[in-house]
Design a protein around this motif. Structure first.
Motif, PDB file in Angstrom:
ATOM      1  N   LEU A   5       0.808  -1.207   0.000  1.00  0.00           N
ATOM      2  CA  LEU A   5       0.000   0.000   0.000  1.00  0.00           C
ATOM      3  C   LEU A   5       0.841   1.257   0.000  1.00  0.00           C
ATOM      4  O   LEU A   5       0.326   2.339  -0.186  1.00  0.00           O
ATOM      5  CB  LEU A   5      -0.879  -0.011   1.253  1.00  0.00           C
ATOM      6  CG  LEU A   5      -2.199   0.680   1.161  1.00  0.00           C
ATOM      7  CD1 LEU A   5      -2.946   0.290  -0.094  1.00  0.00           C
ATOM      8  CD2 LEU A   5      -3.035   0.354   2.356  1.00  0.00           C
ATOM      9  N   GLY A  72      -6.310  11.037   1.413  1.00  0.00           N
ATOM     10  CA  GLY A  72      -5.342  10.383   0.523  1.00  0.00           C
ATOM     11  C   GLY A  72      -5.101   8.929   0.891  1.00  0.00           C
ATOM     12  O   GLY A  72      -5.233   8.045   0.037  1.00  0.00           O
ATOM     13  N   PRO A  73      -4.749   8.634   2.161  1.00  0.00           N
ATOM     14  CA  PRO A  73      -4.570   7.233   2.533  1.00  0.00           C
ATOM     15  C   PRO A  73      -5.838   6.396   2.337  1.00  0.00           C
ATOM     16  O   PRO A  73      -5.766   5.242   1.917  1.00  0.00           O
ATOM     17  CB  PRO A  73      -4.180   7.296   4.012  1.00  0.00           C
ATOM     18  CG  PRO A  73      -3.533   8.628   4.167  1.00  0.00           C
ATOM     19  CD  PRO A  73      -4.293   9.535   3.234  1.00  0.00           C
ATOM     20  N   GLU A  75      -8.183   6.876   0.061  1.00  0.00           N
ATOM     21  CA  GLU A  75      -8.308   6.638  -1.379  1.00  0.00           C
ATOM     22  C   GLU A  75      -7.328   5.568  -1.850  1.00  0.00           C
ATOM     23  O   GLU A  75      -7.689   4.710  -2.666  1.00  0.00           O
ATOM     24  CB  GLU A  75      -8.080   7.936  -2.153  1.00  0.00           C
ATOM     25  CG  GLU A  75      -9.206   8.927  -2.021  1.00  0.00           C
ATOM     26  CD  GLU A  75      -8.891  10.268  -2.663  1.00  0.00           C
ATOM     27  OE1 GLU A  75      -7.866  10.385  -3.394  1.00  0.00           O
ATOM     28  OE2 GLU A  75      -9.665  11.217  -2.440  1.00  0.00           O
ATOM     29  N   ARG A  76      -6.098   5.607  -1.355  1.00  0.00           N
ATOM     30  CA  ARG A  76      -5.106   4.594  -1.761  1.00  0.00           C
ATOM     31  C   ARG A  76      -5.506   3.215  -1.262  1.00  0.00           C
ATOM     32  O   ARG A  76      -5.377   2.224  -1.995  1.00  0.00           O
ATOM     33  CB  ARG A  76      -3.714   4.978  -1.258  1.00  0.00           C
ATOM     34  CG  ARG A  76      -3.123   6.162  -2.025  1.00  0.00           C
ATOM     35  CD  ARG A  76      -1.668   6.390  -1.698  1.00  0.00           C
ATOM     36  NE  ARG A  76      -1.426   6.774  -0.308  1.00  0.00           N
ATOM     37  CZ  ARG A  76      -1.525   8.017   0.157  1.00  0.00           C
ATOM     38  NH1 ARG A  76      -1.874   8.999  -0.655  1.00  0.00           N
ATOM     39  NH2 ARG A  76      -1.261   8.285   1.407  1.00  0.00           N
ATOM     40  N   ALA A  79      -8.239   1.896  -3.509  1.00  0.00           N
ATOM     41  CA  ALA A  79      -7.727   1.424  -4.801  1.00  0.00           C
ATOM     42  C   ALA A  79      -7.100   0.039  -4.665  1.00  0.00           C
ATOM     43  O   ALA A  79      -7.359  -0.856  -5.483  1.00  0.00           O
ATOM     44  CB  ALA A  79      -6.715   2.422  -5.364  1.00  0.00           C
TER      45      ALA A  79
END
Length: 94
Positions: A5, A72-73, A75-76, A79
């Motif tokens: 990740l 941001g984390p 969303e990552r 994904a």
């Protein structure tokens, strides 16, 4: 196959604490899972996707700073969880 990740955040990240308060056990366990080099399964990916939906809802309640800091984390992770589920790959945090 497995996927990492990338950087989840600093060691003093509040995201695991916020996640724990809302029953998001995978996200709450990220620091320990990274230390243990735990590999998560595609089934875990499905659970992670559910947790991330919860976090997207509760982060605004935690304040604008939390949304800016942790979107941001989140969303990552989303994904990677989607790829894990779609491709049948494991994933891990480091």
């Amino acid at each position: 196959c497995s996927s990492d990740l990338g950087t989840f955040g600093p060691d003093d990240s509040l995201l695991p604490e916020i996640a724990g308060r809302h029953g998001c056990l995978i996200v709450a366990s990220v620091p320990a899972s990274a230390a243990e080099n735990k590999v998560f399964t595609p089934e875990d990916g499905k659970r992670l996707l559910k947790e991330l939906e919860i976090l997207k809802t509760v982060l605004p309640e935690e304040g604008k700073m939390m949304v800016r800091r942790y979107s941001g984390p989140v969303e990552r992770m989303e994904a990677v969880a989607k790829i894990s589920v779609e491709e049948g790959c494991g994933f891990y945090f480091f």
